[in-house]
Write an enzyme that holds these catalytic residues in place. Structure first.
Site, PDB file in Angstrom:
ATOM      1  N   PHE A 138      -2.090  -6.292   4.744  1.00 18.13           N
ATOM      2  CA  PHE A 138      -0.995  -5.301   4.759  1.00 18.13           C
ATOM      3  C   PHE A 138      -1.413  -4.104   3.914  1.00 18.13           C
ATOM      4  O   PHE A 138      -1.848  -4.258   2.777  1.00 18.13           O
ATOM      5  CB  PHE A 138       0.304  -5.906   4.211  1.00 18.13           C
ATOM      6  CG  PHE A 138       1.455  -4.938   4.303  1.00 18.13           C
ATOM      7  CD1 PHE A 138       2.145  -4.774   5.499  1.00 18.13           C
ATOM      8  CD2 PHE A 138       1.827  -4.159   3.209  1.00 18.13           C
ATOM      9  CE1 PHE A 138       3.186  -3.858   5.609  1.00 18.13           C
ATOM     10  CE2 PHE A 138       2.866  -3.241   3.307  1.00 18.13           C
ATOM     11  CZ  PHE A 138       3.545  -3.093   4.514  1.00 18.13           C
ATOM     12  N   ASP A 175      -8.049  -2.857  -1.264  1.00 14.38           N
ATOM     13  CA  ASP A 175      -6.654  -2.468  -1.455  1.00 14.38           C
ATOM     14  C   ASP A 175      -6.114  -3.348  -2.574  1.00 14.38           C
ATOM     15  O   ASP A 175      -5.805  -4.523  -2.379  1.00 14.38           O
ATOM     16  CB  ASP A 175      -5.864  -2.675  -0.156  1.00 14.38           C
ATOM     17  CG  ASP A 175      -4.377  -2.384  -0.318  1.00 14.38           C
ATOM     18  OD1 ASP A 175      -3.884  -2.385  -1.472  1.00 14.38           O
ATOM     19  OD2 ASP A 175      -3.699  -2.175   0.696  1.00 14.38           O
ATOM     20  N   LYS A 205       2.031   0.097  -7.076  1.00 15.69           N
ATOM     21  CA  LYS A 205       2.907  -0.942  -7.648  1.00 15.69           C
ATOM     22  C   LYS A 205       3.045  -0.865  -9.174  1.00 15.69           C
ATOM     23  O   LYS A 205       3.755  -0.031  -9.686  1.00 15.69           O
ATOM     24  CB  LYS A 205       2.402  -2.330  -7.243  1.00 15.69           C
ATOM     25  CG  LYS A 205       2.302  -2.535  -5.728  1.00 15.69           C
ATOM     26  CD  LYS A 205       3.527  -3.147  -5.159  1.00 15.69           C
ATOM     27  CE  LYS A 205       3.331  -3.594  -3.730  1.00 15.69           C
ATOM     28  NZ  LYS A 205       4.555  -3.497  -2.967  1.00 15.69           N
TER      29      LYS A 205
HETATM   30  C1  LIG Z   1      -1.486  -4.665  -0.485  1.00  6.80           C
HETATM   31  C2  LIG Z   1      -0.549  -3.534  -0.221  1.00  6.80           C
HETATM   32  N1  LIG Z   1      -1.034  -2.349   0.165  1.00  6.80           N
HETATM   33  C3  LIG Z   1      -0.236  -1.287   0.400  1.00  6.80           C
HETATM   34  C4  LIG Z   1       1.125  -1.389   0.265  1.00  6.80           C
HETATM   35  C5  LIG Z   1       1.989  -0.198   0.524  1.00  6.80           C
HETATM   36  O1  LIG Z   1       2.479   0.290  -0.675  1.00  6.80           O
HETATM   37  P1  LIG Z   1       3.722   1.293  -0.689  1.00  6.80           P
HETATM   38  O2  LIG Z   1       4.920   0.497  -0.265  1.00  6.80           O
HETATM   39  O3  LIG Z   1       3.795   1.765  -2.102  1.00  6.80           O
HETATM   40  O4  LIG Z   1       3.407   2.378   0.273  1.00  6.80           O
HETATM   41  C6  LIG Z   1       1.695  -2.604  -0.134  1.00  6.80           C
HETATM   42  C7  LIG Z   1       3.155  -2.732  -0.266  1.00  6.80           C
HETATM   43  O5  LIG Z   1       3.717  -3.782  -0.334  1.00  6.80           O
HETATM   44  C8  LIG Z   1       0.842  -3.700  -0.381  1.00  6.80           C
HETATM   45  O6  LIG Z   1       1.322  -4.874  -0.765  1.00  6.80           O
END
Ligand SMILES: Cc1ncc(COP(=O)(O)O)c(C=O)c1O
Length: 384
Positions: free
Chosen positions: A126, A211, A240
């Site tokens: 994700f 990521d 986060k």
């Molecule tokens: C691993 C990961 N990458 C990217 C995102 C996207 O982050 P944002 O909601 O701040 O755009 C999330 C959100 O849960 C995530 O868990």
């Protein structure tokens, strides 16, 4: 209940949060909850840590905002602090506002740096909900909801080096992955995977992007997953917990990539704003001075022992304070039962998996309190 003025976004829990302190939140009626979710893993230093609050208040009173077009001491200091934790070969970061935006920038950097278009990502991964980030997200339902997707993405099973080796070609700009797949159900890779991944990317001239929106900023007991197993990626995305709740994200850029970037290629009006940077600096200082990395490791290990032994827990997954608990009951039902008992937890894309992403300040006694309540809660959810 649908509030006037708010479009439907996340499915809302029957919980109205009024305030938070440390590992607890309080609802409008004054009921206290142990927060094992930290608002999607954001409240890294706990809710309203006094040092972070003070840093934000001081900065707001001094200068609320000025963009990157002018220099600012807090920006330079905070960025320097972040990079002091980065692996060797990283000295610069780009700042943005959300995880998705950090990933958008990382994808753009990889494509521009290599002159190639294709991205190999992981099934179950994700990466956010914006056009580019969702197009490399390996969970179909999110991609389908944003069709047509940005072309160039392909997906291989997480942890499978031979599938990856077949997928990465001379036209691959980057391999992108969450080092621990959180949303998919807190899935970890087998030993040797990251080394193999690094070797393959280097051989094919593709960049490796971690990521670390969830694994970064101490969650797994090290400041970043990057550097673990002796493996350093080329780009690391963070968001986060980076500023304890003030919106901020970052891309750590390896020097060989950063050296070729010129003015005007990347930017965002709010990126690296002074309040967010003050919050990040204070967050990093709290993590350091309160030894929260060691705490995440110790309390995570304690949780492994305590929660694995709870009747109804089939599997304990994760590292540090990125925890998945597999049960054979519906995770949504269990989440609601736990909420009534005063515990906030998350669910995952895999049915039956609860996710715990608590503040890094969590203590063993909090794990004990949760462990004591979990068996009766699982039992009640099985019955109901
Ligand atoms: C691993 C990961 N990458 C990217 C995102 C996207 O982050 P944002 O909601 O701040 O755009 C999330 C959100 O849960 C995530 O868990």
């Amino acid at each position: 209940m649908i509030e006037r003025g708010l479009l439907k976004s996340y499915k809302v829990l029957p919980l109205s949060v009024e305030r938070g302190d440390g590992v607890h939140i309080h609802d409008a009626e004054g009921k206290r909850y142990l927060d094992l979710y930290a608002g999607h893993a954001v409240a890294s230093t706990g809710h309203c840590h006094p040092r972070v609050v003070k840093a934000i208040q001081d900065q707001v009173a001094k200068l609320m905002f000025y963009s990157n077009v002018a220099d600012s001491k807090i920006r330079t200091e905070a960025a320097g602090r972040l990079m002091s934790f980065a692996p060797a070969g990283f000295t610069r970061a780009l700042f943005a506002n959300s995880g998705a935006e950090a990933n958008e920038n990382a994808l753009k950097m990889a494509r521009r740096h290599t002159g190639r278009a294709n991205i190999v990502a992981m099934t179950g991964g994700f990466h956010g909900r914006t056009a580019g980030a969702v197009s490399v997200t390996g969970i179909e339902k999110y991609r389908a909801a944003a069709a047509p997707n940005v072309p160039g993405a392909s997906f291989v099973p997480f942890g499978d080096l031979s599938a990856l080796s077949a997928a990465v070609t001379d036209e691959t700009a980057a391999v992108l992955l969450e080092p621990i797949q959180s949303m998919a159900g807190v899935k970890t890779a087998p030993p040797g995977y990251f080394g193999g991944l690094r070797e393959l990317c280097t051989k094919k001239g593709a960049l490796l992007i971690y990521d670390e929106v969830q694994t970064g900023i101490g969650r797994t007991g090290t400041m970043f997953f990057a550097g673990r197993d002796g493996v350093t990626p080329d780009l690391v995305t963070l968001a986060k917990g980076i500023a304890s709740g003030i919106p901020l994200s970052a891309v750590l850029v390896r020097d060989v990539v950063a050296d070729r970037i010129t003015y005007g290629e990347y930017g965002a009006t709010f990126g690296a704003g002074p309040v967010a940077m003050a919050a990040m600096k204070a967050t990093l200082e709290v993590i350091d001075s309160e030894k929260l990395l060691a705490n995440a490791t110790a309390v995570g290990e304690y949780a492994r022992r305590r929660l694995s032994a709870v009747a109804g827990v089939k599997e304990f997954r994760g590292i540090g304070l990125l925890i998945g608990l597999k049960t054979d009951v519906d995770a949504g039902k269990l989440q609601l039962d736990l909420l009534q008992r005063g515990f906030v937890v998350g669910t995952a894309d895999e049915p039956g998996v609860l996710r715990l992403l608590p503040p890094l300040t969590l203590q063993k006694e909090h794990v004990d309190a949760f462990a004591d309540i979990l068996a009766p809660s699982i039992e009640a959810s099985q019955r109901g």
